[in-house]
Design an enzyme around this catalytic site. Structure first.
Site, PDB file in Angstrom:
ATOM      1  N   ASP A   1       0.945  -1.196  -0.041  1.00  0.00           N
ATOM      2  CA  ASP A   1      -0.029   0.096  -0.066  1.00  0.00           C
ATOM      3  C   ASP A   1       0.891   1.201  -0.120  1.00  0.00           C
ATOM      4  OD1 ASP A   1      -1.486   2.147   0.639  1.00  0.00           O
ATOM      5  OD2 ASP A   1      -2.446   1.511   2.365  1.00  0.00           O
ATOM      6  N   VAL A   2       1.104   1.801  -1.185  1.00  0.00           N
ATOM      7  CA  VAL A   2       2.074   2.922  -1.282  1.00  0.00           C
ATOM      8  C   VAL A   2       1.700   4.068  -0.715  1.00  0.00           C
ATOM      9  CG1 VAL A   2       3.090   2.015  -3.414  1.00  0.00           C
ATOM     10  CG2 VAL A   2       1.329   3.744  -3.582  1.00  0.00           C
TER      11      VAL A   2
ATOM     12  N   ASN B   1       2.567   5.130 -10.676  1.00  0.00           N
ATOM     13  CA  ASN B   1       1.186   5.382 -11.341  1.00  0.00           C
ATOM     14  C   ASN B   1       0.211   5.076 -10.241  1.00  0.00           C
ATOM     15  OD1 ASN B   1      -0.333   4.486 -13.623  1.00  0.00           O
ATOM     16  ND2 ASN B   1      -0.626   2.816 -12.319  1.00  0.00           N
TER      17      ASN B   1
ATOM     18  N   TYR C   1      -9.331  15.470  -5.918  1.00  0.00           N
ATOM     19  CA  TYR C   1      -8.395  14.668  -6.986  1.00  0.00           C
ATOM     20  C   TYR C   1      -7.357  15.672  -7.835  1.00  0.00           C
ATOM     21  CZ  TYR C   1      -7.072  11.859 -11.267  1.00  0.00           C
ATOM     22  OH  TYR C   1      -6.603  11.068 -12.087  1.00  0.00           O
TER      23      TYR C   1
ATOM     24  N   LYS D   1      -3.454  15.951  -7.689  1.00  0.00           N
ATOM     25  CA  LYS D   1      -2.681  15.887  -8.901  1.00  0.00           C
ATOM     26  C   LYS D   1      -1.788  17.199  -9.260  1.00  0.00           C
ATOM     27  CE  LYS D   1      -3.839  11.753 -10.049  1.00  0.00           C
ATOM     28  NZ  LYS D   1      -2.971  10.727 -10.391  1.00  0.00           N
TER      29      LYS D   1
HETATM   30  N1  LIG Z   1      -8.005   6.452 -16.420  1.00  0.00           N
HETATM   31  C1  LIG Z   1      -7.913   7.895 -16.771  1.00  0.00           C
HETATM   32  O1  LIG Z   1      -8.811   8.370 -17.181  1.00  0.00           O
HETATM   33  C2  LIG Z   1      -6.794   8.538 -15.836  1.00  0.00           C
HETATM   34  C3  LIG Z   1      -6.743  10.040 -16.520  1.00  0.00           C
HETATM   35  C4  LIG Z   1      -5.678  10.784 -15.578  1.00  0.00           C
HETATM   36  C5  LIG Z   1      -4.792  10.211 -14.736  1.00  0.00           C
HETATM   37  N2  LIG Z   1      -4.979   8.869 -14.399  1.00  0.00           N
HETATM   38  C6  LIG Z   1      -4.024   8.436 -13.652  1.00  0.00           C
HETATM   39  O2  LIG Z   1      -3.435   7.173 -13.949  1.00  0.00           O
HETATM   40  C7  LIG Z   1      -3.045   6.424 -12.952  1.00  0.00           C
HETATM   41  C8  LIG Z   1      -3.778   5.103 -13.046  1.00  0.00           C
HETATM   42  O3  LIG Z   1      -5.031   5.075 -13.148  1.00  0.00           O
HETATM   43  P1  LIG Z   1      -6.002   3.886 -13.828  1.00  0.00           P
HETATM   44  O4  LIG Z   1      -6.877   4.699 -14.550  1.00  0.00           O
HETATM   45  O5  LIG Z   1      -5.214   2.665 -14.692  1.00  0.00           O
HETATM   46  O6  LIG Z   1      -6.743   3.451 -12.575  1.00  0.00           O
HETATM   47  P2  LIG Z   1      -7.135   2.095 -12.170  1.00  0.00           P
HETATM   48  O7  LIG Z   1      -7.880   2.149 -11.002  1.00  0.00           O
HETATM   49  O8  LIG Z   1      -7.416   1.095 -13.314  1.00  0.00           O
HETATM   50  O9  LIG Z   1      -5.562   1.397 -11.195  1.00  0.00           O
HETATM   51  C9  LIG Z   1      -5.069   2.119 -10.450  1.00  0.00           C
HETATM   52  C10 LIG Z   1      -4.230   0.905  -9.775  1.00  0.00           C
HETATM   53  O10 LIG Z   1      -3.688   1.429  -8.523  1.00  0.00           O
HETATM   54  C11 LIG Z   1      -3.540   0.556  -7.437  1.00  0.00           C
HETATM   55  N3  LIG Z   1      -3.719   1.375  -6.112  1.00  0.00           N
HETATM   56  C12 LIG Z   1      -4.538   2.062  -5.697  1.00  0.00           C
HETATM   57  N4  LIG Z   1      -4.324   2.466  -4.416  1.00  0.00           N
HETATM   58  C13 LIG Z   1      -3.159   1.743  -4.250  1.00  0.00           C
HETATM   59  C14 LIG Z   1      -2.284   1.792  -3.058  1.00  0.00           C
HETATM   60  N5  LIG Z   1      -2.373   2.706  -2.065  1.00  0.00           N
HETATM   61  N6  LIG Z   1      -1.169   1.218  -3.178  1.00  0.00           N
HETATM   62  C15 LIG Z   1      -0.737   0.450  -4.275  1.00  0.00           C
HETATM   63  N7  LIG Z   1      -1.532   0.467  -5.368  1.00  0.00           N
HETATM   64  C16 LIG Z   1      -2.502   1.004  -5.429  1.00  0.00           C
HETATM   65  C17 LIG Z   1      -4.862  -0.402  -7.746  1.00  0.00           C
HETATM   66  O11 LIG Z   1      -4.918  -1.360  -7.055  1.00  0.00           O
HETATM   67  C18 LIG Z   1      -4.776  -0.439  -9.259  1.00  0.00           C
HETATM   68  O12 LIG Z   1      -4.248  -1.570  -9.526  1.00  0.00           O
HETATM   69  C19 LIG Z   1      -3.769   7.148 -11.618  1.00  0.00           C
HETATM   70  O13 LIG Z   1      -2.825   7.903 -10.992  1.00  0.00           O
HETATM   71  C20 LIG Z   1      -4.610   8.114 -12.042  1.00  0.00           C
HETATM   72  O14 LIG Z   1      -5.095   9.062 -11.491  1.00  0.00           O
HETATM   73  C21 LIG Z   1      -5.977   7.980 -14.972  1.00  0.00           C
END
Ligand SMILES: NC(=O)c1ccc[n+]([C@@H]2O[C@H](COP(=O)([O-])OP(=O)(O)OC[C@H]3O[C@@H](n4cnc5c(N)ncnc54)[C@H](O)[C@@H]3O)[C@@H](O)[C@H]2O)c1
Length: 286
Positions: A64-65, A91, A157, A161
């Site tokens: 859990d980061v 990420n 959020y 960011k």
């Molecule tokens: N999908 C989008 O539209 C989007 C847009 C802009 C930015 N992002 C960013 O991209 C990144 C990835 O998002 P995504 O869309 O793949 O989301 P997602 O929810 O599909 O994946 C997120 C991953 O992070 C893991 N995670 C969450 N909390 C954690 C913790 N405390 N410790 C370790 N792992 C943890 C989850 O288990 C999951 O596997 C995020 O930082 C998100 O803010 C996503």
């Protein structure tokens, strides 16, 4: 940039799903060995299984980061297994819903600790190691267009960011100023088709949904539904991931993949403009 990823060691947080998983698969395909870090052990194991099926090398690690001691565990495990880290991808990210008058303080703490503190916890440990290694290294911090522009929606959020982008900028200036052989990039996408609308699934025990009426309101359900819709309308991972690797190869700091936000990106003074504008954006977008 890396001449190639062969035998490079990559640590990728949140690589059990979505963008992190796609980056893990992409890095493994290019030859890197991956430490797949996720809060869900089973999701991390699934990513590792897919990498191995395709002939790559990876190890799963549950962590859990949002907790500094868990980031220490990630660092220690990486050193025990591989003795170094060439590519760090921060990420893991989560989102919280609600306007400033609705959202809960626990969500502020949860989202801040995952989206922002974790970047600090990880870089604070991995950068000194990268400096010590004296090999070329890369860091990719996955932020969001929400880290550059603002909106009435999801203030928690957006503000986390922004903090993460600011930390990346400061780290970029530090690394370049000291002439360390470490590239750093910040990925600021708009919507990408992932299951991020299931973000509540990733709450650690201490941040689980409780009896706060907001979580049980119609408004909360509406926000969840809206989130699902906007994510579905985003770019596909197949479109976005190659753009990220191309930008990393160009040692590009800002990685901006959604041109519809260009006009909203705030104007800055000339120095900042060099940092904030999508400098090589046209090349990446084509
Ligand atoms: N999908 C989008 O539209 C989007 C847009 C802009 C930015 N992002 C960013 O991209 C990144 C990835 O998002 P995504 O869309 O793949 O989301 P997602 O929810 O599909 O994946 C997120 C991953 O992070 C893991 N995670 C969450 N909390 C954690 C913790 N405390 N410790 C370790 N792992 C943890 C989850 O288990 C999951 O596997 C995020 O930082 C998100 O803010 C996503």
């Amino acid at each position: 940039m890396f001449k190639d990823y062969k035998d490079k060691i990559a640590v990728i947080t949140g690589s059990g799903n979505g963008i992190g998983k796609a980056l893990a698969l992409g890095s493994a395909e290019r030859g890197a060995k991956i430490l797949v870090v996720d809060i869900h052990a089973d999701d991390a194991e699934k990513t590792v299984a897919e990498i191995k099926e395709k002939g790559g090398e990876a190890v799963a690690l549950q962590a859990d980061v949002s907790l500094s001691e868990e980031c220490q565990k990630v660092f220690d495990t990486c050193m025990e297994l591989f003795g170094r880290c060439d590519l760090l991808i921060n990420n893991a990210g989560v989102s919280a819903l609600g306007e400033v008058t609705e959202a809960t303080e626990r969500d502020l703490q949860w989202v801040t600790s995952v989206n922002y503190f974790a970047h600090f916890y990880m870089m604070r440990r991995f950068i000194p190691q990268m400096i010590k290694q004296k090999t070329h290294c890369q860091i990719l911090n996955v932020c969001s267009i929400a880290g550059i522009i603002t909106s009435i929606a999801a203030p928690i959020y957006f503000s986390t960011k922004h903090a993460a982008v600011a930390l990346s900028e400061a780290t970029y200036k530090f690394l370049k100023g000291r002439e360390y052989d470490i590239d750093i990039s910040v990925f600021c996408p708009g919507f990408v088709q992932t299951e991020m609308y299931l973000t509540d699934r990733h709450r650690p025990e201490r941040f689980k949904i409780n009896d706060d009426p907001f979580y049980h309101s119609e408004t909360y359900q509406k926000y969840l539904e809206l989130n699902k819709q906007v994510l579905a309308g985003g770019k596909s991972l197949e479109e976005v991931i190659p753009m990220i690797f191309e930008a990393l190869d160009k040692e590009q700091f800002y990685i901006l993949t959604h041109p519809q936000y260009d006009t909203l990106i705030r104007k800055q003074d000339e120095y900042e403009a060099d940092m904030i504008r999508p400098i090589d954006y046209a090349d990446v977008a084509e």
